[in-house]
Design a protein around this motif. Structure first.
Motif, PDB file in Angstrom:
ATOM      1  N   LEU A   1       0.992  -1.050   0.261  1.00 57.64           N
ATOM      2  CA  LEU A   1      -0.383   0.195   0.420  1.00 57.64           C
ATOM      3  C   LEU A   1       0.495   1.253   0.178  1.00 57.64           C
ATOM      4  O   LEU A   1       0.804   2.057  -0.346  1.00 57.64           O
ATOM      5  CB  LEU A   1      -0.833  -0.286   1.386  1.00 57.64           C
ATOM      6  CG  LEU A   1      -2.027   0.954   1.323  1.00 57.64           C
ATOM      7  CD1 LEU A   1      -2.671   1.082   0.364  1.00 57.64           C
ATOM      8  CD2 LEU A   1      -2.536   1.580   2.696  1.00 57.64           C
ATOM      9  N   LYS A   2       1.926   1.521   0.810  1.00 58.69           N
ATOM     10  CA  LYS A   2       2.734   2.749   0.365  1.00 58.69           C
ATOM     11  C   LYS A   2       3.514   2.749  -0.692  1.00 58.69           C
ATOM     12  O   LYS A   2       3.328   4.083  -0.801  1.00 58.69           O
ATOM     13  CB  LYS A   2       4.221   1.835   1.714  1.00 58.69           C
ATOM     14  CG  LYS A   2       4.894   3.355   1.460  1.00 58.69           C
ATOM     15  CD  LYS A   2       4.368   4.244   2.119  1.00 58.69           C
ATOM     16  CE  LYS A   2       5.530   5.234   3.298  1.00 58.69           C
ATOM     17  NZ  LYS A   2       5.074   6.682   3.571  1.00 58.69           N
ATOM     18  N   ALA A   3       3.692   1.808  -1.936  1.00 60.16           N
ATOM     19  CA  ALA A   3       3.372   2.489  -2.905  1.00 60.16           C
ATOM     20  C   ALA A   3       2.960   3.406  -3.517  1.00 60.16           C
ATOM     21  O   ALA A   3       2.585   4.173  -3.943  1.00 60.16           O
ATOM     22  CB  ALA A   3       4.425   1.311  -3.705  1.00 60.16           C
ATOM     23  N   ALA A   4       1.448   2.652  -3.464  1.00 57.06           N
ATOM     24  CA  ALA A   4       0.426   3.475  -3.943  1.00 57.06           C
ATOM     25  C   ALA A   4       0.473   4.435  -3.589  1.00 57.06           C
ATOM     26  O   ALA A   4      -0.421   5.479  -4.332  1.00 57.06           O
ATOM     27  CB  ALA A   4      -1.133   2.281  -3.913  1.00 57.06           C
ATOM     28  N   GLN A   5       0.485   4.651  -2.097  1.00 54.47           N
ATOM     29  CA  GLN A   5       0.343   5.736  -1.401  1.00 54.47           C
ATOM     30  C   GLN A   5       1.431   7.197  -2.131  1.00 54.47           C
ATOM     31  O   GLN A   5       0.812   8.116  -2.581  1.00 54.47           O
ATOM     32  CB  GLN A   5       0.807   5.607  -0.262  1.00 54.47           C
ATOM     33  CG  GLN A   5       0.516   7.298   0.800  1.00 54.47           C
ATOM     34  CD  GLN A   5       0.911   7.778   2.272  1.00 54.47           C
ATOM     35  OE1 GLN A   5       1.934   6.370   2.062  1.00 54.47           O
ATOM     36  NE2 GLN A   5       0.234   7.541   2.933  1.00 54.47           N
ATOM     37  N   THR A   6       2.972   6.458  -2.581  1.00 50.27           N
ATOM     38  CA  THR A   6       3.156   6.715  -3.130  1.00 50.27           C
ATOM     39  C   THR A   6       3.153   7.912  -4.462  1.00 50.27           C
ATOM     40  O   THR A   6       3.630   8.663  -4.749  1.00 50.27           O
ATOM     41  CB  THR A   6       4.876   6.540  -3.163  1.00 50.27           C
ATOM     42  OG1 THR A   6       5.366   6.120  -1.631  1.00 50.27           O
ATOM     43  CG2 THR A   6       6.551   7.161  -3.404  1.00 50.27           C
ATOM     44  N   ARG A   7       2.632   7.166  -5.609  1.00 53.15           N
ATOM     45  CA  ARG A   7       2.255   6.860  -6.433  1.00 53.15           C
ATOM     46  C   ARG A   7       0.679   8.091  -6.764  1.00 53.15           C
ATOM     47  O   ARG A   7       1.238   9.092  -7.047  1.00 53.15           O
ATOM     48  CB  ARG A   7       2.122   5.736  -7.144  1.00 53.15           C
ATOM     49  CG  ARG A   7       3.385   5.210  -7.785  1.00 53.15           C
ATOM     50  CD  ARG A   7       2.703   3.952  -8.292  1.00 53.15           C
ATOM     51  NE  ARG A   7       3.349   3.136  -9.084  1.00 53.15           N
ATOM     52  CZ  ARG A   7       3.763   2.202  -9.799  1.00 53.15           C
ATOM     53  NH1 ARG A   7       2.146   1.531 -10.034  1.00 53.15           N
ATOM     54  NH2 ARG A   7       4.717   1.248 -10.198  1.00 53.15           N
ATOM     55  N   ALA A   8      -0.242   7.956  -5.447  1.00 59.63           N
ATOM     56  CA  ALA A   8      -1.188   8.787  -5.579  1.00 59.63           C
ATOM     57  C   ALA A   8      -0.542  10.465  -5.016  1.00 59.63           C
ATOM     58  O   ALA A   8      -0.906  11.368  -5.927  1.00 59.63           O
ATOM     59  CB  ALA A   8      -1.240   8.780  -4.568  1.00 59.63           C
ATOM     60  N   TYR A   9       0.142  10.988  -4.256  1.00 60.43           N
ATOM     61  CA  TYR A   9       0.668  11.462  -4.079  1.00 60.43           C
ATOM     62  C   TYR A   9       1.860  12.113  -5.033  1.00 60.43           C
ATOM     63  O   TYR A   9       1.993  13.698  -5.251  1.00 60.43           O
ATOM     64  CB  TYR A   9       1.233  11.445  -2.904  1.00 60.43           C
ATOM     65  CG  TYR A   9       0.748  11.465  -1.386  1.00 60.43           C
ATOM     66  CD1 TYR A   9      -0.172  12.401  -1.305  1.00 60.43           C
ATOM     67  CD2 TYR A   9       0.714  10.651  -1.014  1.00 60.43           C
ATOM     68  CE1 TYR A   9      -0.730  12.580   0.129  1.00 60.43           C
ATOM     69  CE2 TYR A   9      -0.131  10.736   0.362  1.00 60.43           C
ATOM     70  CZ  TYR A   9      -1.392  12.005   0.122  1.00 60.43           C
ATOM     71  OH  TYR A   9      -2.679  11.863   1.691  1.00 60.43           O
ATOM     72  N   GLN A  10       2.853  11.974  -6.063  1.00 59.07           N
ATOM     73  CA  GLN A  10       3.197  11.968  -6.804  1.00 59.07           C
ATOM     74  C   GLN A  10       2.203  12.827  -8.288  1.00 59.07           C
ATOM     75  O   GLN A  10       2.882  13.392  -8.545  1.00 59.07           O
ATOM     76  CB  GLN A  10       4.265  10.364  -7.577  1.00 59.07           C
ATOM     77  CG  GLN A  10       5.410  10.798  -6.926  1.00 59.07           C
ATOM     78  CD  GLN A  10       5.816   9.261  -7.196  1.00 59.07           C
ATOM     79  OE1 GLN A  10       5.690   8.653  -7.924  1.00 59.07           O
ATOM     80  NE2 GLN A  10       7.516   9.144  -6.827  1.00 59.07           N
ATOM     81  N   LEU A  11       1.571  11.719  -8.465  1.00 58.13           N
ATOM     82  CA  LEU A  11       0.244  12.195  -8.988  1.00 58.13           C
ATOM     83  C   LEU A  11      -0.536  14.051  -8.352  1.00 58.13           C
ATOM     84  O   LEU A  11      -0.061  14.593  -9.374  1.00 58.13           O
ATOM     85  CB  LEU A  11      -0.688  11.410  -9.154  1.00 58.13           C
ATOM     86  CG  LEU A  11      -0.350  10.200 -10.394  1.00 58.13           C
ATOM     87  CD1 LEU A  11      -2.107   9.748  -9.469  1.00 58.13           C
ATOM     88  CD2 LEU A  11      -0.310  10.743 -10.972  1.00 58.13           C
ATOM     89  N   LEU A  12      -0.096  14.344  -7.156  1.00 56.35           N
ATOM     90  CA  LEU A  12      -0.610  15.522  -6.809  1.00 56.35           C
ATOM     91  C   LEU A  12       0.208  16.779  -7.403  1.00 56.35           C
ATOM     92  O   LEU A  12      -0.013  18.131  -7.158  1.00 56.35           O
ATOM     93  CB  LEU A  12      -1.079  15.520  -5.905  1.00 56.35           C
ATOM     94  CG  LEU A  12      -2.017  14.847  -5.197  1.00 56.35           C
ATOM     95  CD1 LEU A  12      -2.559  15.532  -4.128  1.00 56.35           C
ATOM     96  CD2 LEU A  12      -3.591  15.739  -6.057  1.00 56.35           C
TER      97      LEU A  12
END
Length: 435
Positions: A403-414
């Motif tokens: 999940l940490k990887a998904a979190q990192t990717r989502a915040y990178q999108l922002l």
């Protein structure tokens, strides 16, 4: 095959986005849609919100399936109207949607059918409501009986906050002004403002959503929403500031209990009262330290932003699922899920949730990739520019494992998105990551 999706939020963008992946789809119309659905070549916005006009459009365009996103048209009876016209539509009837459109109805229903939930009382009289919270103390939960776009709940940690919520929801002017004065005594209770006051439940919340065809029930992937505006689950309740899926708090044991103690008795209880439930059914769960789930609320549609993370993980053709659901053959299809986690972070407008500012220019929204998508909610296209037009503006969503990887990717999108005064939480997924 032509499909119509009713709504304009992030949930509707996600539904249309997922439906567009079906090989059987010719065109997807979104009514009224938003800036994201308007910019997608696979979708077409239709500026219609009135129910009769929507039914006329569906007949004229020979729409094969209509999917209802938000709660308001369900509560207004759009499913009943379409069925009367012989149109295929996915969603609960007006009678079934009372599980969401009236919290008082839902709580009384749960009480009748012994579905685990918080102890409660319902009030139309201001003075009686004030007296009740004085007797019960805080913390205590005050809920507006009617639809409130996910923001009609106050978790009052003090008696003053509880009294202010009562005055606000029952529409009696300045907080505290009516305390002890039965101003609406003798009012017509069928039309008077109504609130539900219930005990505060401790534990961890999760979203448990299923698809129903009237007989069969198919659970979707579990998820957890973040209702509070600020990091650390502080600040006011909102419509949702982010979500992730799956929710590890929903263990196999909790999942089984939710199905057998809440979902199945709800569908059976409605049937016993002459209501056949079709559509999405969302049970907001509070799970205590012993793993016992209790029902916080029912919604009669997909959650938002839960829809974005759940549909990112769905590998099965959503159109096939919904066609089976409207045919009553849901039991013949098995949904497949991406084993990775999905996490979505909501970017909200300045002033949200009290007075969200509109008309701010939005730039830098990244293009969709196989593992990421920025879903639009409160956006519109004006002179070919993307602007904000609602409280929750975008939801940056990504797949990843862990999940940490998904979190990192989502915040990178922002990181590359710009909107004046935009706000978002920086800890979406914190419970699961800590766990």
């Amino acid at each position: 095959m032509k499909i119509l999706v009713i709504g304009s939020g992030g949930r509707e963008h996600a539904l249309a986005w997922k439906l567009a992946q079906s090989e059987r789809v010719q065109m997807i119309y979104v009514a009224p849609g938003n800036g994201g659905t308007g910019a997608d070549f696979r979708l077409r916005n239709v500026p219609i919100t009135e129910l009769e006009e929507l039914a006329d459009f569906a007949q004229r365009e020979k729409i094969a399936l209509t999917v209802v996103g938000p709660e308001a048209p369900l509560a207004a009876g759009v499913v009943d109207l379409f069925r009367e016209r012989g149109l295929r539509i996915f969603g609960p009837t007006r009678a079934a949607a009372r599980l969401e459109s009236s919290k008082a109805f839902a709580k009384a229903f749960m009480q009748r059918h012994k579905i685990p939930t918080a102890a409660f009382e319902t009030f139309v009289d201001v003075a009686k409501a004030h007296a009740y919270v004085e007797a019960k103390g805080a913390p205590i939960v005050i809920k507006d009986d009617a639809l409130a776009a996910g923001k009609g709940v106050v978790v009052a940690t003090t008696l003053d906050a509880a009294h202010q919520a009562i005055d606000s929801m029952l529409g009696r002017g300045a907080p505290g002004a009516t305390r002890g004065v039965p101003q609406n005594a003798g009012a017509d209770e069928s039309s008077a403002p109504r609130i539900v006051i219930e005990e505060f439940l401790s534990g961890e919340e999760a979203s448990f959503i299923v698809v129903c065809d009237g007989h069969n029930i198919a659970p979707l992937a579990t998820s957890q929403d973040h209702k509070r505006l600020l990091d650390g689950d502080a600040g006011p309740n909102t419509g949702g500031m982010g979500a992730y899926s799956p929710a590890p708090i929903v263990t196999p044991n909790v999942h089984a209990r939710a199905m057998h103690e809440i979902i199945i008795p709800t569908i059976a209880g409605l049937a016993a009262e002459g209501i056949v439930y079709t559509g999405f059914l969302y049970a907001g769960l509070m799970i205590d330290a012993r793993g016992q789930p209790r029902t916080v609320e029912f919604n009669c549609r997909l959650g938002d932003p839960e829809a974005q993370v759940i549909l990112m993980r769905l590998k099965t053709d959503l159109l096939e699922v919904l066609l089976h659901a409207t045919d009553g053959t849901l039991g013949s299809i098995e949904m497949q899920w991406d084993r990775r986690s999905a996490l979505g972070v909501v970017l909200a407008a300045a002033g949200y949730p009290v007075e969200p500012r509109k008309g701010d220019t939005i730039t830098g929204v990244p293009a969709e990739t196989p593992d990421t998508c920025v879903f639009h909610a409160g956006t519109a296209l004006q002179d070919k520019k993307l602007v904000s037009c609602g409280g929750r503006v975008l939801c940056a969503t990504a797949l990843g494992e862990p999940l940490k990887a998904a979190q990192t990717r989502a915040y990178q999108l922002l990181q590359g998105i710009s909107i004046d005064g935009g706000q978002f939480r920086r800890d979406i997924g914190h419970r699961a990551i800590k766990r």
